[in-house]
Design an enzyme around this catalytic site. Structure first.
Site, PDB file in Angstrom:
ATOM      1  CG  HIS A 292      41.527  35.689  -5.303  1.00  0.00           C
ATOM      2  ND1 HIS A 292      42.276  35.581  -4.153  1.00  0.00           N
ATOM      3  CD2 HIS A 292      40.877  34.503  -5.430  1.00  0.00           C
ATOM      4  CE1 HIS A 292      42.094  34.380  -3.617  1.00  0.00           C
ATOM      5  NE2 HIS A 292      41.237  33.711  -4.373  1.00  0.00           N
ATOM      6  CD  GLU A 293      38.007  33.731  -7.747  1.00  0.00           C
ATOM      7  OE1 GLU A 293      38.422  32.628  -8.150  1.00  0.00           O
ATOM      8  OE2 GLU A 293      37.702  33.929  -6.556  1.00  0.00           O
TER       9      GLU A 293
ATOM     10  CG  HIS B  37      42.258  30.454  -8.151  1.00  0.00           C
ATOM     11  ND1 HIS B  37      43.058  29.603  -7.420  1.00  0.00           N
ATOM     12  CD2 HIS B  37      41.474  31.108  -7.247  1.00  0.00           C
ATOM     13  CE1 HIS B  37      42.764  29.735  -6.126  1.00  0.00           C
ATOM     14  NE2 HIS B  37      41.824  30.644  -5.999  1.00  0.00           N
TER      15      HIS B  37
END
Length: 690
Positions: free
Chosen positions: A473-474, A477
């Site tokens: 997820h990170e 980003h």
């Protein structure tokens, strides 16, 4: 000695070890004074203002300031000390005053308007026009059209809000670090994994205590709630966790960190700000920069999901209660039992558990597999940088290259929980991509931070599948910032992107955590070195929607509470706007499991009281809609590594940053506006929307 925050040349990274609180104050004051002087020169020295003689210099000026402040803010989050936080608070006030002054500068506002009115404006590219359009919008949202007296009030409120939000975060951090439980009877810790026990033993030893020392750092907390067989120990941890930063605390002198008055003050200031600008409430104000533009649209989205999902959630709960009675001898199921019973039920139903799965996700293999997946998708290569300056021994640095071996940027990782580090997982900018008039380009750099459980015995760190998802997820980003082709700081990478769309790249990359072809690249048994076997993959895949109703209703409670709070909280406190009563009202619509009265989770809800998600927590659910829609395009031909779709996604969304309205970017990729169908299909709940 030169100030390390002012020394780095183009494309050099911060010298963290040399930065002191004194450097922070002198650097920020120096840059602010320089910027104010430069702004006056730009406004005075030109008869006709243009992109080249005003907007671009301002973009670079503000980008350089932002890069320095990002380093300061980052250190405050990951290496927090009383001295550092004190100077951080002080400089935050100066920055807020400065930015408000910029956005209330009438002469600058008129200069921007004159550029739009000039015939040459049409010759600017779409990204340049977006920078100017955003600036004019932000002028208005900062009170440029208010009277001089009201502008001063707006500035004062903005400064007060930034201080309050920072105080909220600090109270959460300090109240979390202040609590610990020293257990000397090993029977109370029955069920806890060996690595958790060993870390607790070493923690006690380091504090000159006997037995085991357990804390509220999230990896420790969730391990206790999931595996500890002693119900009273679970209750003790639950109580401590949900009463942090509240008047109901378990730590000595804990009331000094009570966020209750801080939250009320934050809401009052936000209501005052929105009222001053002519908005009915703060939610309406916040939506001016979002994909969803009307409060009714957000409320309809959330309430529709609640109406459709509530029965699923109650079915999930009833199944859990029946299992607890039959298999755990629990006549009543309490909130501190849910994670424990759920793990037992998961293992019983699918013959799988996080402890089994962890054996297949050693950290290094997972990280290298993540890089391999990104390479197959987007053609980029990741190489570790061995020699660099770091803020902590756990920190690593990586360089990202494209297929022609051209450097695209860097990212740091800081993955383990520790004291004086903010909880959760996030990314933040270190350096923003920007191009200078002489043609030189600064490349982006990003901080990727998590709070995984480390090992203190020198062995391999094993990640839970949930931690793997967090890592993916990170990094999603990160890709938004690293793959950008936009050279203007205010819209480069994730900057300038609609807040309710910012989670799309991160939630999209999570999908590859559930695909067998991808799992073969990042799973490896700690002993046999074999990837996750097919039978175990099928079990893992079957767990994806385990208790999906309960999980989504929890997110819906957070989202609805946040939005209703900001939609209804009044600037007139005589109306007796009570945050707890608003939360209780929301729970009457969303709660599936009764919540104890002592639960004050709102006192640690940093996303909305300390961060950028105020009236925007719904963004996670809305971005899930976007991500599911996009992933359906990736798998349209029954393949998860579709290079044509990947290329299109980079070209139409990832590389664009905030250069265009996000709805336009989404339509360019999908050929239509977002639809909820793909998300419902992913969660196997499309049948309940018929």
């Amino acid at each position: 000695m030169p100030n390390p925050l002012l020394e780095p040349a183009l494309n050099t990274l911060p010298i963290f070890e040399n930065i002191t609180p004194e450097h922070i104050e002198s650097a920020i004051q120096h840059i602010l004074n320089k910027n104010k002087k430069m702004l006056n020169q730009l406004l005075e020295n030109q008869k006709t203002h243009t992109w080249d003689n005003l907007v671009l210099p301002l973009e670079i000026m503000e980008g350089e300031l932002e890069d320095v402040w990002c380093t300061v803010s980052h250190l405050n989050s990951v290496m927090n000390t009383a001295e550092l936080h004190q100077v951080y608070q002080k400089m935050l006030t100066y920055l807020t005053e400065y930015h408000t002054e910029i956005k209330q500068n009438e002469k600058l506002y008129q200069a921007y308007l004159s550029i739009v009115e000039n015939p040459s404006y049409s010759k600017l590219n779409i990204a340049q026009r977006k920078v100017i359009e955003n600036a004019i919008r932000d002028f208005k949202l900062s009170g440029i059209e208010l009277s001089v007296e009201k502008r001063a009030v707006f500035k004062s409120l903005s400064v007060r809000l930034s201080k309050l939000e920072s105080t909220f975060e600090q109270n959460v951090l300090e109240s979390t670090d202040a609590w610990s439980l020293n257990i000397t009877d090993i029977t109370q810790l029955k069920g806890l994994p060996p690595d958790v026990l060993e870390k607790a033993r070493l923690s006690a030893k380091n504090k000159a205590k006997t037995g085991w020392l357990l804390t509220l750092e999230y990896p420790c907390y969730i391990a206790v709630m999931t595996y500890a067989e002693d119900r009273e120990v679970r209750k003790t941890f639950y109580t401590a966790y949900v009463t942090r930063a509240s008047a109901v605390v378990s730590s000595v002198d804990g009331e000094k960190w009570d966020n209750t008055p801080v939250m009320r003050a934050i809401m009052k200031v936000r209501a005052d700000l929105s009222t001053l600008l002519g908005f009915e409430n703060y939610a309406e104000y916040a939506l001016q920069t979002r994909m969803l533009k009307k409060t009714t649209d957000v409320m309809h989205f959330l309430e529709e999901l609640i109406a459709r999902l509530k029965k699923v959630a109650f079915d999930n709960l009833n199944e859990l209660k029946a299992f607890a009675l039959k298999n755990c001898q629990l006549d009543t199921l309490e909130v501190w039992d849910m994670a424990y019973v759920s793990e037992k039920m998961l293992h019983d139903k699918y013959a799988i558990s996080e402890e089994i799965l962890k054996q297949y996700f050693p950290e290094e293999k997972t990280i290298q597999g993540l890089f391999a997946i990104v390479n197959k998708l987007y053609g980029v290569y990741v190489k570790e940088v061995e020699s660099f300056n770091k803020w902590h021994l756990d920190v690593r640095l990586f360089a990202v290259y494209d297929e022609s071996n051209t450097l695209l940027g860097h990212f740091y990782t800081d993955l383990y929980a520790r004291q004086n580090k903010r909880g959760g997982a996030w990314i933040s900018g270190c350096k923003t991509r920007m191009q200078y008039p002489d043609g030189q380009r600064q490349l982006p750099a990003v901080y990727l931070v998590a709070n995984f459980s480390s090992t203190q015995t020198g062995g391999s760190v094993l990640l839970t599948h949930e931690e793997v998802i967090t890592l993916f997820h990170e990094f999603g980003h990160c890709l938004h910032y690293l793959l950008t082709t936009v050279d203007y700081p205010s819209i480069s990478g994730g900057n300038g992107v609609s807040w309710d769309a910012i989670e799309l790249p991160s939630q999209l990359l999570e999908y590859w955590c559930w695909e067998e072809e991808a799992l073969a690249l990042f799973s490896e048994h700690i002993q046999t070195k074999d990837p996750l076997p097919h039978d175990l993959f099928l079990k893992l895949k079957a767990t994806k929607n385990f208790q999906i109703g309960l999980r989504l209703m929890r997110q819906l409670e957070f989202s609805l509470f946040d939005f209703v709070l900001h939609k209804t909280f009044s600037a007139d406190l005589s109306k007796n706007m009570d945050i707890q009563k608003i939360l209780d009202h929301v729970r009457s619509k969303t709660a599936v499991m009764p919540v104890p009265k002592f639960n004050h989770y709102q006192n640690t809800f940093s996303h909305i009281f300390g961060g950028g998600y105020a009236a925007g927590y719904y963004s996670y659910l809305w971005s899930e809609v976007l991500a599911a829609d996009v992933f359906e395009q990736f798998t349209a031909d029954n393949q998860v590594f579709n290079k044509d779709v990947s290329k299109k996604f980079v070209e139409t969304i990832l590389s664009k940053g905030g250069a265009e309205e996000f709805m336009d970017l989404f339509v360019a990729f999908c050929g239509r506006a977002p639809k909820i169908d793909a998300l419902l299909k992913e969660y196997d709940i499309d049948r309940i929307f018929e």
